[in-house]
Motif scaffolding. Structure first.
Motif, PDB file in Angstrom:
ATOM      1  N   VAL A  58     -16.186 -23.359 -23.547  1.00  3.34           N
ATOM      2  CA  VAL A  58     -16.741 -21.994 -23.549  1.00  3.34           C
ATOM      3  C   VAL A  58     -17.364 -21.691 -22.188  1.00  3.34           C
ATOM      4  CG1 VAL A  58     -18.608 -20.546 -24.483  1.00  3.34           C
ATOM      5  CG2 VAL A  58     -17.139 -21.836 -26.039  1.00  3.34           C
ATOM      6  N   GLU A  59     -18.116 -22.646 -21.641  1.00  3.37           N
ATOM      7  CA  GLU A  59     -18.749 -22.422 -20.334  1.00  3.37           C
ATOM      8  C   GLU A  59     -17.682 -22.196 -19.260  1.00  3.37           C
ATOM      9  OE1 GLU A  59     -23.085 -24.435 -20.356  1.00  3.37           O
ATOM     10  OE2 GLU A  59     -21.454 -25.823 -19.944  1.00  3.37           O
ATOM     11  N   ARG A  60     -16.606 -22.975 -19.320  1.00  3.24           N
ATOM     12  CA  ARG A  60     -15.532 -22.812 -18.322  1.00  3.24           C
ATOM     13  C   ARG A  60     -14.853 -21.450 -18.469  1.00  3.24           C
ATOM     14  NH1 ARG A  60     -14.362 -28.109 -19.724  1.00  3.24           N
ATOM     15  NH2 ARG A  60     -12.596 -27.472 -21.001  1.00  3.24           N
ATOM     16  N   ARG A  61     -14.541 -21.076 -19.717  1.00  2.00           N
ATOM     17  CA  ARG A  61     -13.841 -19.798 -19.935  1.00  2.00           C
ATOM     18  C   ARG A  61     -14.739 -18.622 -19.537  1.00  2.00           C
ATOM     19  NH1 ARG A  61     -12.462 -21.948 -25.420  1.00  2.00           N
ATOM     20  NH2 ARG A  61     -10.715 -23.329 -25.008  1.00  2.00           N
ATOM     21  N   ALA A  62     -16.029 -18.735 -19.866  1.00  2.00           N
ATOM     22  CA  ALA A  62     -16.957 -17.660 -19.490  1.00  2.00           C
ATOM     23  C   ALA A  62     -16.973 -17.501 -17.969  1.00  2.00           C
ATOM     24  CB  ALA A  62     -18.360 -17.971 -20.019  1.00  2.00           C
ATOM     25  N   ALA A  63     -17.011 -18.615 -17.254  1.00  6.09           N
ATOM     26  CA  ALA A  63     -17.038 -18.552 -15.787  1.00  6.09           C
ATOM     27  C   ALA A  63     -15.747 -17.923 -15.269  1.00  6.09           C
ATOM     28  CB  ALA A  63     -17.229 -19.956 -15.219  1.00  6.09           C
ATOM     29  N   ARG A  64     -14.622 -18.294 -15.906  1.00  6.35           N
ATOM     30  CA  ARG A  64     -13.327 -17.741 -15.482  1.00  6.35           C
ATOM     31  C   ARG A  64     -13.303 -16.219 -15.685  1.00  6.35           C
ATOM     32  NH1 ARG A  64      -9.377 -20.271 -18.964  1.00  6.35           N
ATOM     33  NH2 ARG A  64     -10.393 -22.192 -18.380  1.00  6.35           N
ATOM     34  N   HIS A  65     -13.915 -15.768 -16.779  1.00 11.44           N
ATOM     35  CA  HIS A  65     -13.958 -14.317 -17.053  1.00 11.44           C
ATOM     36  C   HIS A  65     -15.114 -13.623 -16.325  1.00 11.44           C
ATOM     37  CE1 HIS A  65     -10.863 -14.093 -20.187  1.00 11.44           C
ATOM     38  NE2 HIS A  65     -11.351 -15.204 -20.696  1.00 11.44           N
ATOM     39  N   ARG A  66     -15.893 -14.388 -15.558  1.00 15.73           N
ATOM     40  CA  ARG A  66     -17.094 -13.865 -14.888  1.00 15.73           C
ATOM     41  C   ARG A  66     -18.055 -13.222 -15.892  1.00 15.73           C
ATOM     42  NH1 ARG A  66     -15.753 -13.409  -9.198  1.00 15.73           N
ATOM     43  NH2 ARG A  66     -13.536 -13.829  -8.993  1.00 15.73           N
ATOM     44  N   ARG A  67     -18.250 -13.917 -16.984  1.00 12.82           N
ATOM     45  CA  ARG A  67     -19.192 -13.482 -18.017  1.00 12.82           C
ATOM     46  C   ARG A  67     -20.169 -14.616 -18.303  1.00 12.82           C
ATOM     47  NH1 ARG A  67     -16.225  -9.742 -17.124  1.00 12.82           N
ATOM     48  NH2 ARG A  67     -15.550  -8.094 -18.558  1.00 12.82           N
ATOM     49  N   LYS A  68     -21.280 -14.255 -18.998  1.00 15.80           N
ATOM     50  CA  LYS A  68     -22.211 -15.290 -19.440  1.00 15.80           C
ATOM     51  C   LYS A  68     -21.733 -15.822 -20.795  1.00 15.80           C
ATOM     52  CE  LYS A  68     -26.010 -12.893 -17.284  1.00 15.80           C
ATOM     53  NZ  LYS A  68     -26.750 -11.697 -17.576  1.00 15.80           N
ATOM     54  N   PRO A  69     -21.948 -17.109 -21.077  1.00 16.19           N
ATOM     55  CA  PRO A  69     -21.468 -17.659 -22.351  1.00 16.19           C
ATOM     56  C   PRO A  69     -22.435 -17.397 -23.506  1.00 16.19           C
ATOM     57  CG  PRO A  69     -22.380 -19.421 -20.992  1.00 16.19           C
ATOM     58  CD  PRO A  69     -22.499 -18.153 -20.184  1.00 16.19           C
ATOM     59  N   ALA A  70     -21.875 -17.034 -24.666  1.00 15.05           N
ATOM     60  CA  ALA A  70     -22.666 -16.843 -25.886  1.00 15.05           C
ATOM     61  C   ALA A  70     -21.901 -17.467 -27.052  1.00 15.05           C
ATOM     62  CB  ALA A  70     -22.905 -15.358 -26.146  1.00 15.05           C
ATOM     63  N   VAL A  71     -22.629 -18.046 -27.987  1.00  9.82           N
ATOM     64  CA  VAL A  71     -21.986 -18.764 -29.098  1.00  9.82           C
ATOM     65  C   VAL A  71     -22.742 -18.499 -30.394  1.00  9.82           C
ATOM     66  CG1 VAL A  71     -21.536 -21.070 -30.064  1.00  9.82           C
ATOM     67  CG2 VAL A  71     -20.979 -20.593 -27.678  1.00  9.82           C
ATOM     68  N   ARG A  72     -21.957 -18.200 -31.455  1.00 14.47           N
ATOM     69  CA  ARG A  72     -22.507 -18.127 -32.816  1.00 14.47           C
ATOM     70  C   ARG A  72     -21.957 -19.305 -33.596  1.00 14.47           C
ATOM     71  NH1 ARG A  72     -21.361 -12.723 -36.068  1.00 14.47           N
ATOM     72  NH2 ARG A  72     -21.895 -13.947 -37.892  1.00 14.47           N
ATOM     73  N   LEU A  73     -22.825 -20.230 -33.966  1.00 20.77           N
ATOM     74  CA  LEU A  73     -22.354 -21.416 -34.693  1.00 20.77           C
ATOM     75  C   LEU A  73     -22.211 -21.136 -36.190  1.00 20.77           C
ATOM     76  CD1 LEU A  73     -24.428 -24.196 -32.889  1.00 20.77           C
ATOM     77  CD2 LEU A  73     -22.004 -23.665 -32.600  1.00 20.77           C
ATOM     78  N   ASN A  74     -22.973 -20.163 -36.709  1.00 27.17           N
ATOM     79  CA  ASN A  74     -22.912 -19.854 -38.140  1.00 27.17           C
ATOM     80  C   ASN A  74     -22.165 -18.548 -38.384  1.00 27.17           C
ATOM     81  OD1 ASN A  74     -24.318 -22.071 -39.247  1.00 27.17           O
ATOM     82  ND2 ASN A  74     -26.296 -21.163 -38.723  1.00 27.17           N
ATOM     83  N   GLY A  75     -20.879 -18.500 -37.983  1.00 29.46           N
ATOM     84  CA  GLY A  75     -20.091 -17.298 -38.253  1.00 29.46           C
ATOM     85  C   GLY A  75     -19.985 -17.053 -39.751  1.00 29.46           C
TER      86      GLY A  75
END
Ligand code: SF4
Length: 253
Positions: free
Chosen positions: A104-121
């Motif tokens: 997620v951190e890598r993909r966020a950086a690739r998209h030039r976005r900050k990473p966010a995660v919801r573990l309890n979808g």
């Protein structure tokens, strides 16, 4: 027949319309979907009610398309596999979660976005109480291990038992929004008193301006609950099975 026993390939995904809305606001988001309540054979929603189970987002979107007589499709089977993996192979589950969070951190950086995660979808697990070890280093929870990721969840677990007021167990980068059901109004009012926002599912397209004595914000505009002003009611429009729910009391008029 669906495979319900093998190891899952991945725990997180960004296949959710709300994650696309989040992108526009500068956040690359991934969500984990487990099999809610006791669908997998073990309970991952301790405070689930009959109303919320009946209208759970588990069957919204792809999760509810083409279900067989056992209530299964590809998504439901994957959610059950993940939940059993969490129950039966906790260390391996956490190792996979770490792998996915790094991705997620890598993909966020690739998209030039900050990473966010919801573990309890589609679960309600107190992740802040799950310790883990990464490369020989012990952490009290994944939030501490990944301080650059914004974690956020909805919960029906009474807030004083999860919040900072209960021994300071809630990490700074983990935001919780309390979720109103048909039978936890006292806990919802307590959450508002403590300065925690409360999510309410409303019927129909229009949200009220005020509810429970607070201003209502439109929670469907995006899913980044950690950006919401406090103290507010987060209005959500009924989706999935909730659209047809007129009896459980979970959907509010
Ligand atoms: S607590 Fe949340 S995830 Fe669990 S059954 Fe209820 S609505 Fe679904």
């Amino acid at each position: 027949m669906y495979d319900l026993t093998s190891m899952p390939d991945t725990l997180l995904s960004n296949a959710n319309p709300k994650t696309r809305k989040n992108m526009k606001l500068g956040f690359y988001t991934e969500i984990m979907h487990l099999a809610p309540a006791t669908l997998s054979g073990s309970n991952v929603c301790t405070f689930a009610t009959e109303g919320c189970k009946a209208v759970c987002l588990n069957t919204a979107g792809h999760g509810g398309i083409g279900l067989d007589a056992d209530g299964l499709n590809v998504q439901q089977a994957a959610r059950i596999r993940r939940t059993r993996f969490y129950r039966d192979h906790r260390d391996a589950f956490l190792a996979m979660l770490v792998r996915d969070l790094r991705a997620v951190e890598r993909r966020a950086a690739r998209h030039r976005r900050k990473p966010a995660v919801r573990l309890n979808g589609t679960s309600d697990i107190p992740w802040e109480r799950q310790p883990l070890t990464i490369d020989g280093e012990a952490y009290p929870n994944v939030m501490r291990a990944f301080p650059d990721i914004k974690f956020y969840d909805y919960t029906k677990v009474p807030i004083p038992s999860r919040g900072e007021r209960d021994g300071g167990t809630l990490p700074r980068n983990y935001s919780l929004t309390f979720s109103l059901s048909e039978s936890n109004m006292d806990d919802a009012l307590k959450a508002l008193e403590l300065g925690v926002n409360v999510a309410v599912v409303f019927r129909g397209p229009r949200l009220p301006r005020r509810y429970l004595g607070c201003w209502v914000i439109d929670g469907d505009r995006h899913d980044l609950r950690f950006r919401d002003r406090q103290v507010r009611v987060v209005g959500l429009r009924a989706k999935g099975d909730a659209v047809h729910d007129h009896t459980s009391g979970f959907v509010h008029d």
